[in-house]
Enzyme design. Structure first.
Site, PDB file in Angstrom:
ATOM      1  N   LEU A 109     -10.046  -3.846   2.965  1.00 15.89           N
ATOM      2  CA  LEU A 109      -9.285  -2.908   2.151  1.00 15.89           C
ATOM      3  C   LEU A 109     -10.143  -1.685   1.877  1.00 15.89           C
ATOM      4  O   LEU A 109     -11.279  -1.811   1.425  1.00 15.89           O
ATOM      5  CB  LEU A 109      -8.859  -3.562   0.833  1.00 15.89           C
ATOM      6  CG  LEU A 109      -8.146  -4.918   0.950  1.00 15.89           C
ATOM      7  CD1 LEU A 109      -7.762  -5.432  -0.436  1.00 15.89           C
ATOM      8  CD2 LEU A 109      -6.927  -4.834   1.857  1.00 15.89           C
ATOM      9  N   CYS A 110      -9.614  -0.512   2.184  1.00 17.74           N
ATOM     10  CA  CYS A 110     -10.322   0.731   1.921  1.00 17.74           C
ATOM     11  C   CYS A 110     -11.692   0.728   2.618  1.00 17.74           C
ATOM     12  O   CYS A 110     -11.776   0.461   3.820  1.00 17.74           O
ATOM     13  CB  CYS A 110     -10.439   0.927   0.411  1.00 17.74           C
ATOM     14  SG  CYS A 110     -10.999   2.580  -0.093  1.00 17.74           S
ATOM     15  N   THR A 111     -12.764   0.969   1.882  1.00 22.32           N
ATOM     16  CA  THR A 111     -14.101   1.064   2.472  1.00 22.32           C
ATOM     17  C   THR A 111     -14.710  -0.294   2.788  1.00 22.32           C
ATOM     18  O   THR A 111     -15.856  -0.361   3.247  1.00 22.32           O
ATOM     19  CB  THR A 111     -15.037   1.840   1.531  1.00 22.32           C
ATOM     20  OG1 THR A 111     -14.893   1.318   0.201  1.00 22.32           O
ATOM     21  CG2 THR A 111     -14.678   3.322   1.513  1.00 22.32           C
ATOM     22  N   THR A 129     -10.024   3.618   7.432  1.00 21.92           N
ATOM     23  CA  THR A 129     -10.564   3.444   6.085  1.00 21.92           C
ATOM     24  C   THR A 129     -10.052   4.618   5.257  1.00 21.92           C
ATOM     25  O   THR A 129      -9.229   5.410   5.739  1.00 21.92           O
ATOM     26  CB  THR A 129     -12.101   3.368   6.099  1.00 21.92           C
ATOM     27  OG1 THR A 129     -12.581   3.017   4.796  1.00 21.92           O
ATOM     28  CG2 THR A 129     -12.731   4.690   6.516  1.00 21.92           C
TER      29      THR A 129
END
Length: 330
Positions: A109-111, A129
């Site tokens: 998730l995300c970074t 990302t």
């Protein structure tokens, strides 16, 4: 035989819930961690795995197990990594790689994508990302094909998402893969968010989850969802919203990242998926219920959007509904 000795036949026990493990360590983003915990806290056997007490922002979290238990999960979710300028801990990277090698599906998730990249799981793959860090990810890991313009990427056993709301989109996508659209839609309703945004949708969305009444289209979305069987046009939507078609298109692009017609078709396809999973309705009935007119039109749009014909989709999800999803690599 005494009728009192007759016992009703017992129904088969439901399959065990698929297992999800959250891979955590100090420096995780608490928002993405909370999203994953909330989405997978029902319908899943959820565990939190970390090296010990973990601090995420101002929150202190006590994991259920050590990182070595990640390899026992069917799905491993890696929340966002707070400081992309700092290499993620080797113990976390090694544990995530070992889990994938053992057959787990791994999602970031995300970074959290930086953890997967450090583990080598993104080499030769397309990934994403948060848009603010895509250049850094691409420069640091040149073997990764970084796509900065999508909400999430599903590459089979490895999945990555953009930031914040896109992390929720990916989590709901995983629920849909495991349990079907009906369960995913139930989770979305519980969280008061739209049930689906396509992974290929642009990241640059001003208001990805508009609340009813807080946006010019806030009242339009539920009105449309209740009338998907109608032959709605852009002009119908504009008239209902009280604005011109051009003005409507600008709002749609800002809120959903797509056009009114594409959004409407996506909702029709999602409704068709739910009917295919949960009913025995024929193709003509489903076409009528989703506003696509004929079975031929339904089949054409469905195959182009989903990638398989509706009959194949129905057979696949009927099997999933009666058996435990297989681990990746089994």
């Amino acid at each position: 035989m005494d009728p009192r000795d007759v016992r009703p036949a017992s129904s088969p026990a439901p399959p065990p819930a698929p297992s999800v493990a959250l891979a955590v360590t100090d420096g995780m983003l608490h928002f993405e961690l909370s999203i994953a915990y909330e989405v997978f806290s029902r319908d899943y056997d959820l565990t939190v795995c970390g090296p010990g007490p973990v601090r995420a922002g101002r929150f202190l979290l006590e994991p259920d197990h050590g990182l070595d238990r990640l390899r026992d999960a069917r799905t491993v979710v890696v929340p966002g990594w707070a400081d992309v300028d700092v290499a993620p801990p080797a113990a976390l990277v090694d544990a995530v790689r070992a889990a994938h090698d053992a057959g787990a599906r791994v999602a970031s998730l995300c970074t959290g994508a930086f953890v997967l990249a450090a583990a080598g799981l993104l080499d030769g793959r397309r990934a994403t990302t948060h848009w603010a860090h895509t250049d850094v990810l691409a420069a640091r890991h040149p073997r990764v094909t970084v796509d900065p313009d999508v909400l999430y990427v599903d590459d089979g056993s490895v999945l990555t998402s953009a930031g914040k709301a896109a992390a929720l989109d990916l989590c709901l996508h995983l629920v849909r893969l495991d349990h079907g659209s009906a369960v995913a839609n139930t989770v979305a309703r519980r969280l008061v968010v739209p049930p689906h945004r396509d992974g290929g949708q642009a990241q640059f969305v001003t208001t990805p989850v508009p609340a009813p009444g807080n946006h010019p289209l806030g009242e339009l979305f539920p009105w449309v969802m209740a009338r998907l069987d109608w032959p709605l046009t852009v002009e119908d939507l504009a008239r209902r919203a009280g604005m011109s078609s051009r003005h409507l298109a600008r709002h749609f692009r800002a809120v959903t990242g797509t056009t009114p017609l594409r959004w409407l078709l996506a909702q029709r396809i999602r409704r068709a998926q739910e009917l295919l999973e949960t009913t025995d309705d024929g193709m003509e009935s489903i076409a009528a219920a989703t506003g696509m007119g004929t079975a031929t039109t339904l089949r054409r749009h469905f195959a182009r959007t989903v990638g398989v014909p509706p009959d194949t989709y129905r057979r696949t999800f009927r099997v999933r509904a009666t058996s435990q999803p297989a681990r990746a690599g089994d």
